[in-house]
Design an enzyme around this catalytic site. Sequence first.
Site, PDB file in Angstrom:
ATOM      1  N   LYS A 161      55.701 -56.828  -1.492  1.00 58.51           N
ATOM      2  CA  LYS A 161      54.827 -57.716  -2.268  1.00 58.51           C
ATOM      3  C   LYS A 161      54.197 -56.981  -3.444  1.00 58.51           C
ATOM      4  CE  LYS A 161      50.408 -60.265  -1.819  1.00 58.51           C
ATOM      5  NZ  LYS A 161      49.411 -60.829  -0.883  1.00 58.51           N
ATOM      6  N   LYS A 219      38.833 -66.277  -4.709  1.00 56.91           N
ATOM      7  CA  LYS A 219      38.175 -65.455  -3.695  1.00 56.91           C
ATOM      8  C   LYS A 219      36.704 -65.239  -4.059  1.00 56.91           C
ATOM      9  CE  LYS A 219      42.180 -62.581  -2.419  1.00 56.91           C
ATOM     10  NZ  LYS A 219      42.232 -62.932  -0.988  1.00 56.91           N
ATOM     11  N   ARG A 251      53.249 -64.926   0.150  1.00 56.54           N
ATOM     12  CA  ARG A 251      54.412 -65.515   0.806  1.00 56.54           C
ATOM     13  C   ARG A 251      55.269 -66.325  -0.172  1.00 56.54           C
ATOM     14  NH1 ARG A 251      50.716 -68.471   5.133  1.00 56.54           N
ATOM     15  NH2 ARG A 251      49.599 -66.526   4.735  1.00 56.54           N
TER      16      ARG A 251
END
Length: 514
Positions: A273, A285, A359
Amino acid sequence: MTLPRLTLFDTDPAESAVDAVVLGVHSHDRAGELLIGAGAESVAAAFDGQLTEALRLLGATGAAGEVVKLATLGTITAPLVVAVGLGPVPAGASCDPEVLRRGAGAALRAVAGLGKVALALPVPDDESAPRAVRALAEGALLGAYQFAGYKSTPARKRPVSAIALHVPEARDRSTRAEVKRATIAATAVARARDWVNTAPNYLRPPDFADRVAEAATEAGLAVEVLNERALRRAGYGGILAVGQGSEAPPRLVRLEYTPPGGRAVARVALVGKGITFDTGGVSIKPAQGMWEMTSDMSGAAAVAATLLAVAALKPRITVTGYLPIAENMPSGSAYRPGDVIRMYNGKRVEVLNTDAEGRMILADAIARACEDEPDYLIETSTLTGAQIVALGKRVAGVMGTPELCERVRRAGELAGEMIWPMPMPDDVRSSMDSAVADVLQTAAGLDKSGGMLQGAWFLSEFVTPDLPWAHIDIAGPAYHSGEPYGYISKGGTGVPVRTLLNLLEDIARAGGKN
Ligand code: BES
Ligand code: MN
Ligand code: ZN
């Protein structure tokens, strides 16, 4: 950074012309007595049996991680003794390699500012010697690691320039081979740490791709970099969705090592990643701790660094690295919760949280990796905060096909990188069924239960059926925000580079079978 030069010697450490001699101290089980570790007998003798008493007066207990310095005042050639705690006397013949690795690391941090040091730490004169030598060499080199940083006036104490490692037989071939391997591995770890420690404004996706490509080309690897146009043409929907919120466009880097003569006993795909910074995107966030998301490309850094080491180690396997690289930003062009994305392999994903960006880019890279028909696929990423909840900051989770997961666990244990196999229960997968698309990006309603396992299930959708694969979630272990300890510095740790190298060695040795 450049690591110190590491050489071997088998002459008397007490007569070694260095700035410091490092030795080990064990805590004695009962009585609270100290015991000087093997390898430093001559140094202890030069002190006329008074060394343990002197160290005790200075507060030494022999506890692992402890470092006590003592001026030698002419008793031995070196002006300084550095005593590192190695814990209790080992039950068997030799110390746990991880104890040695950490001890050597702690010692090397303590001698920063000096020029040359000798390590007179326990190396048994038997078949366990190579493991001890590898551990000491890795620990010492990594303990000396420092990130250059950005200070106008650079740091005070530079790492030592040379390390001499005391061994029973300096000319022994397997000993020398271990030093060479440890140096290659430590250099790779230092590379990964440097990339992770680079500030995110200096390492946006095109920068990161360029730096990796440059290093890889220099190492003789085959390199392919897909830019945004190439990604669009090929249909990398996941990488493009995440990348579209940033002014710095995404990349997909492919690195390949093929063995000399083309005789490969197995083909291994590594995927990492590469989020150069993770704000969370529109699902932003909180400010607290967001700065640590400069480390969200740790998986890609580890995979790229591993390939550089592979190019030097030349195993008889083909190793291919795939690095999807993007910056996850909130903006008017960013992807949103509710979007349905057509991925590289054609599957449709319903987005629920733009902060589950890893992902999305990994799914495309995994599908691409599978096109090359590897025998094994290992992916690593700072994928979920749930990994830290489940296993803490120092233990990675591994999910995938059980046999490969067990091999990853063992490779990690050998490296001193703790990795624990986690299950993939069916109910977690069914919580990710989408009403409109092929799969939800996370569990319905953003249910956090089994968050790490959800990540694994999502990625598994993009792996060729029956292919042995493993997903290593390194959200905790990739980055160390506390004070340095052992051979771990502040910031990027380089996890799981040494695990991957051990695993590749294992696969090459097994000839691709099992
Ligand atoms: N990069 C983070 C995971 C992470 C968190 C790594 C803390 C290291 C330290 C990842 O992209 C992320 O934000 N994951 C989300 C997933 C969730 C939205 C399903 C998380 O873990 O909260
Ligand atoms: Mn995220
Ligand atoms: Zn992330």
